[in-house]
Scaffold this motif. Structure first.
Motif, short mmCIF file in Angstrom:
data_model
loop_
_atom_site.label_atom_id
_atom_site.label_comp_id
_atom_site.label_asym_id
_atom_site.label_seq_id
_atom_site.Cartn_x
_atom_site.Cartn_y
_atom_site.Cartn_z
N MET A 1 0.86 -1.17 0.00
CA MET A 1 0.00 0.00 0.00
C MET A 1 0.91 1.23 0.00
O MET A 1 1.73 1.41 0.89
CB MET A 1 -0.91 -0.05 1.22
N SER A 2 0.75 2.10 -0.95
CA SER A 2 1.71 3.18 -1.19
C SER A 2 1.76 4.25 -0.10
O SER A 2 2.80 4.87 0.10
CB SER A 2 1.42 3.84 -2.54
N ASP A 3 0.69 4.48 0.63
CA ASP A 3 0.69 5.54 1.64
C ASP A 3 0.79 5.01 3.07
O ASP A 3 0.67 5.77 4.02
CB ASP A 3 -0.54 6.42 1.49
N CYS A 4 1.05 3.73 3.23
CA CYS A 4 1.11 3.10 4.56
C CYS A 4 2.51 3.27 5.14
O CYS A 4 3.50 2.80 4.57
CB CYS A 4 0.75 1.63 4.46
N ILE A 5 2.59 3.93 6.30
CA ILE A 5 3.89 4.16 6.93
C ILE A 5 4.60 2.86 7.29
O ILE A 5 5.83 2.75 7.15
CB ILE A 5 3.75 5.09 8.16
N PHE A 6 3.86 1.85 7.72
CA PHE A 6 4.51 0.59 8.08
C PHE A 6 4.98 -0.17 6.84
O PHE A 6 6.02 -0.84 6.89
CB PHE A 6 3.60 -0.28 8.95
N CYS A 7 4.27 -0.07 5.74
CA CYS A 7 4.76 -0.67 4.49
C CYS A 7 6.05 0.02 4.06
O CYS A 7 6.98 -0.63 3.57
CB CYS A 7 3.70 -0.54 3.39
N LYS A 8 6.12 1.34 4.26
CA LYS A 8 7.34 2.08 3.91
C LYS A 8 8.50 1.70 4.82
O LYS A 8 9.64 1.65 4.38
CB LYS A 8 7.07 3.58 3.96
N ILE A 9 8.23 1.43 6.09
CA ILE A 9 9.28 0.95 6.99
C ILE A 9 9.74 -0.43 6.54
O ILE A 9 10.95 -0.70 6.46
CB ILE A 9 8.80 0.95 8.45
N ALA A 10 8.80 -1.32 6.23
CA ALA A 10 9.15 -2.68 5.80
C ALA A 10 9.98 -2.68 4.52
O ALA A 10 10.86 -3.53 4.36
CB ALA A 10 7.88 -3.50 5.62
N SER A 11 9.72 -1.72 3.64
CA SER A 11 10.46 -1.66 2.37
C SER A 11 11.69 -0.77 2.45
O SER A 11 12.34 -0.52 1.44
CB SER A 11 9.54 -1.20 1.24
N LYS A 12 11.97 -0.25 3.64
CA LYS A 12 13.15 0.60 3.91
C LYS A 12 13.07 1.97 3.26
O LYS A 12 14.08 2.65 3.11
CB LYS A 12 14.45 -0.11 3.51
N GLU A 13 11.87 2.41 2.89
CA GLU A 13 11.69 3.78 2.39
C GLU A 13 11.77 4.78 3.53
O GLU A 13 12.11 5.94 3.32
CB GLU A 13 10.35 3.92 1.67
N ILE A 14 11.39 4.35 4.72
CA ILE A 14 11.44 5.17 5.93
C ILE A 14 12.32 4.43 6.92
O ILE A 14 12.14 3.23 7.15
CB ILE A 14 10.03 5.39 6.53
N PRO A 15 13.29 5.12 7.54
CA PRO A 15 14.17 4.44 8.49
C PRO A 15 13.43 4.11 9.80
O PRO A 15 12.49 4.79 10.19
CB PRO A 15 15.28 5.45 8.74
N ALA A 16 13.90 3.06 10.43
CA ALA A 16 13.39 2.65 11.74
C ALA A 16 14.52 1.93 12.46
O ALA A 16 15.47 1.46 11.83
CB ALA A 16 12.19 1.72 11.58
N ASP A 17 14.41 1.86 13.78
CA ASP A 17 15.39 1.15 14.58
C ASP A 17 14.98 -0.33 14.61
O ASP A 17 14.30 -0.78 15.53
CB ASP A 17 15.45 1.76 15.99
N ILE A 18 15.39 -1.05 13.58
CA ILE A 18 14.99 -2.44 13.40
C ILE A 18 15.82 -3.35 14.29
O ILE A 18 17.05 -3.26 14.30
CB ILE A 18 15.12 -2.85 11.92
N VAL A 19 15.14 -4.21 15.05
CA VAL A 19 15.83 -5.15 15.93
C VAL A 19 15.78 -6.58 15.39
O VAL A 19 16.54 -7.44 15.84
CB VAL A 19 15.28 -5.10 17.38
N TYR A 20 14.89 -6.84 14.43
CA TYR A 20 14.77 -8.17 13.84
C TYR A 20 14.08 -8.03 12.49
O TYR A 20 13.17 -7.21 12.32
CB TYR A 20 13.94 -9.10 14.74
N GLU A 21 14.53 -8.86 11.55
CA GLU A 21 13.87 -8.90 10.25
C GLU A 21 14.11 -10.27 9.64
O GLU A 21 15.19 -10.84 9.77
CB GLU A 21 14.44 -7.81 9.34
N ASP A 22 13.09 -10.79 8.98
CA ASP A 22 13.25 -11.99 8.17
C ASP A 22 12.47 -11.76 6.88
O ASP A 22 12.09 -10.63 6.58
CB ASP A 22 12.83 -13.26 8.93
N GLY A 23 12.22 -12.78 6.13
CA GLY A 23 11.52 -12.63 4.86
C GLY A 23 10.06 -12.24 4.98
O GLY A 23 9.45 -11.83 4.00
N HIS A 24 9.51 -12.36 6.18
CA HIS A 24 8.07 -12.13 6.39
C HIS A 24 7.74 -10.98 7.32
O HIS A 24 6.68 -10.37 7.20
CB HIS A 24 7.42 -13.39 6.94
N LEU A 25 8.64 -10.71 8.29
CA LEU A 25 8.34 -9.75 9.36
C LEU A 25 9.45 -8.74 9.55
O LEU A 25 10.60 -9.01 9.22
CB LEU A 25 8.19 -10.47 10.71
#
Length: 114
Positions: free
Chosen positions: A1-25
């Motif tokens: 979804m193009s305007d979803c902030i969490f989709c942008k975090i998941a796709s690295k368009e918006i930075p976040a302090d990521i503590v874990y990531e895999d192919g799904h989460l």
């Protein structure tokens, strides 16, 4: 979804302090924490709320909970206790229309929550 902030975090368009990531989460620190440890767990695939889950999404739903437990153990707060919360809809307190689970720990949490 193009305007979803969490989709942008998941796709690295918006930075976040990521503590874990895999192919799904993706799991990252909440920018407005309400507990000393406050993480958000989101699926990379967009779901507006738990109401969007179908039978075909059981693996994603289960992966969210298994990952929450693993992170609680790895970060050292599993033994003292923690809370996993998923708000659904306006009256349920959901403010971002992308399913997310709050993982809260680091202090004694009260009940009822609010």
């Amino acid at each position: 979804m193009s305007d979803c902030i969490f989709c942008k975090i998941a796709s690295k368009e918006i930075p976040a302090d990521i503590v874990y990531e895999d192919g799904h989460l993706v799991v990252f620190k909440d920018v407005k924490p309400v507990a000393p440890d406050h993480l958000l767990l989101i699926p990379k695939k967009h779901f507006s709320s738990p109401l969007d889950f179908g039978e075909e999404d059981i693996e994603t739903a289960g992966r969210l909970m298994v990952t929450a437990a693993r992170i609680a153990r790895e970060m050292g707060f599993a033994e003292k206790g923690f809370r996993v919360v998923c708000n659904c809809g306006r009256d349920g307190g959901q403010t971002v229309s992308h399913i997310h689970y709050h993982l809260l720990a680091g202090r004694a949490l009260q009940w009822p929550p609010g």
